[in-house]
Design a protein around this motif. Structure first.
Motif, mmCIF file in Angstrom:
data_model
loop_
_atom_site.group_PDB
_atom_site.id
_atom_site.type_symbol
_atom_site.label_atom_id
_atom_site.label_comp_id
_atom_site.label_asym_id
_atom_site.label_seq_id
_atom_site.Cartn_x
_atom_site.Cartn_y
_atom_site.Cartn_z
ATOM 1 N N VAL A 132 0.852 -1.186 0.000
ATOM 2 C CA VAL A 132 0.000 0.000 0.000
ATOM 3 C C VAL A 132 0.887 1.235 0.000
ATOM 4 C CG1 VAL A 132 -1.735 1.320 1.271
ATOM 5 C CG2 VAL A 132 -1.824 -1.179 1.285
ATOM 6 N N LEU A 133 0.589 2.168 -0.909
ATOM 7 C CA LEU A 133 1.281 3.451 -0.962
ATOM 8 C C LEU A 133 0.247 4.543 -0.747
ATOM 9 C CD1 LEU A 133 2.451 1.473 -3.400
ATOM 10 C CD2 LEU A 133 4.043 3.352 -3.617
ATOM 11 N N THR A 134 0.567 5.526 0.108
ATOM 12 C CA THR A 134 -0.335 6.647 0.311
ATOM 13 C C THR A 134 0.399 7.954 0.054
ATOM 14 O OG1 THR A 134 0.100 7.081 2.672
ATOM 15 C CG2 THR A 134 -1.526 5.351 2.139
ATOM 16 N N GLY A 135 -0.382 9.004 -0.156
ATOM 17 C CA GLY A 135 0.172 10.335 -0.348
ATOM 18 C C GLY A 135 -0.702 11.159 -1.267
ATOM 19 N N ARG A 136 -0.204 12.294 -1.674
ATOM 20 C CA ARG A 136 -0.999 13.240 -2.465
ATOM 21 C C ARG A 136 -1.133 12.860 -3.937
ATOM 22 N NH1 ARG A 136 -3.937 17.023 0.522
ATOM 23 N NH2 ARG A 136 -2.813 17.255 2.450
ATOM 24 N N ASN A 137 -0.015 12.744 -4.634
ATOM 25 C CA ASN A 137 -0.058 12.571 -6.092
ATOM 26 C C ASN A 137 0.883 11.467 -6.546
ATOM 27 O OD1 ASN A 137 -1.799 14.890 -6.710
ATOM 28 N ND2 ASN A 137 -0.075 16.089 -5.938
ATOM 29 N N PRO A 138 0.348 10.367 -7.042
ATOM 30 C CA PRO A 138 1.243 9.328 -7.554
ATOM 31 C C PRO A 138 1.813 9.730 -8.908
ATOM 32 C CG PRO A 138 -1.028 8.701 -7.935
ATOM 33 C CD PRO A 138 -1.053 9.993 -7.149
ATOM 34 N N SER A 139 3.045 9.356 -9.150
ATOM 35 C CA SER A 139 3.632 9.563 -10.475
ATOM 36 C C SER A 139 2.942 8.620 -11.462
ATOM 37 C CB SER A 139 5.132 9.260 -10.436
ATOM 38 O OG SER A 139 5.331 7.871 -10.190
ATOM 39 N N GLU A 140 3.150 8.865 -12.733
ATOM 40 C CA GLU A 140 2.591 7.957 -13.748
ATOM 41 C C GLU A 140 3.145 6.555 -13.570
ATOM 42 O OE1 GLU A 140 2.604 9.310 -17.810
ATOM 43 O OE2 GLU A 140 2.107 11.359 -17.192
ATOM 44 N N ASP A 141 4.416 6.453 -13.191
ATOM 45 C CA ASP A 141 5.034 5.146 -12.983
ATOM 46 C C ASP A 141 4.347 4.401 -11.844
ATOM 47 O OD1 ASP A 141 7.061 3.097 -13.423
ATOM 48 O OD2 ASP A 141 7.923 3.771 -11.518
ATOM 49 N N ILE A 142 4.131 5.080 -10.735
ATOM 50 C CA ILE A 142 3.442 4.446 -9.593
ATOM 51 C C ILE A 142 2.031 4.035 -10.013
ATOM 52 C CG2 ILE A 142 2.481 4.828 -7.285
ATOM 53 C CD1 ILE A 142 5.478 4.686 -7.118
#
Length: 171
Positions: A132-142
């Motif tokens: 699980v990854l959290t945060g504001r803005n994922p990169s296109e890669d993520i």
């Protein structure tokens, strides 16, 4: 599978910690890394102290990142990279089925964690390991690696009316 909970709305960490609790209830092991946080929130204290979940959290600096010197930012990155490596060792040693990378999207955006190491983690999020990854803005890669991509959108928040963060609700 890769889960990404992102956006400007409340609930990203809450969702991640809820999934951690669900995994524990199913008998799975969980490992948590908190980036840009000190590990002191109520849910993390409960998971760690009462339920034995290994939590690797940042070292409190008493400053916001935009107030830090280059040396202080380098120290934060070093601590984050060390925590990520230790968490991965713990995943391997314990056979954990869930790895939570809380606020990693923001740490990545600020260059405060090794992006290549995170990408290697994403490639491991197959088979038995959920990441699980959290945060504001994922990169296109993520986003391209995500199996679950959930955006939390803030429509209204008490903070806008001057209500301070409340223990048990926001932390």
């Amino acid at each position: 599978m890769i889960h990404v909970y992102y956006g400007d709305g409340k609930g990203k960490t809450t969702a991640a910690m809820g999934l951690a609790l669900r995994m524990l209830a199913a008998g799975g092991r969980v490992v948590i890394v908190q980036f840009l946080k000190d590990g002191g929130s109520g849910e993390v204290r409960m998971l760690s102290c009462r339920l034995g979940v290994p939590v690797f959290a940042g070292v409190p600096t008493g400053k916001f990142t935009w107030e830090m010197t280059n040396e202080e930012l380098a120290a934060v990155r070093k601590a984050h990279d060390k925590n990520l490596a230790a968490a991965l060792d713990e995943v391997e040693a314990s056979g954990a089925r869930l790895l939570v990378l809380d606020e990693v999207l923001d740490a990545l955006a600020m260059g405060l964690v090794d992006a290549a190491a995170v990408t290697r983690v994403l490639k491991r999020g197959t088979g038995e390991l959920e990441v699980v990854l959290t945060g504001r803005n994922p990169s296109e890669d993520i986003a391209s690696h995500a199996d679950y991509l959930t955006e939390m959108v803030c429509k209204k928040h008490p903070f806008e009316q001057g209500v301070a963060s409340r223990e048990g609700v926001e932390y």
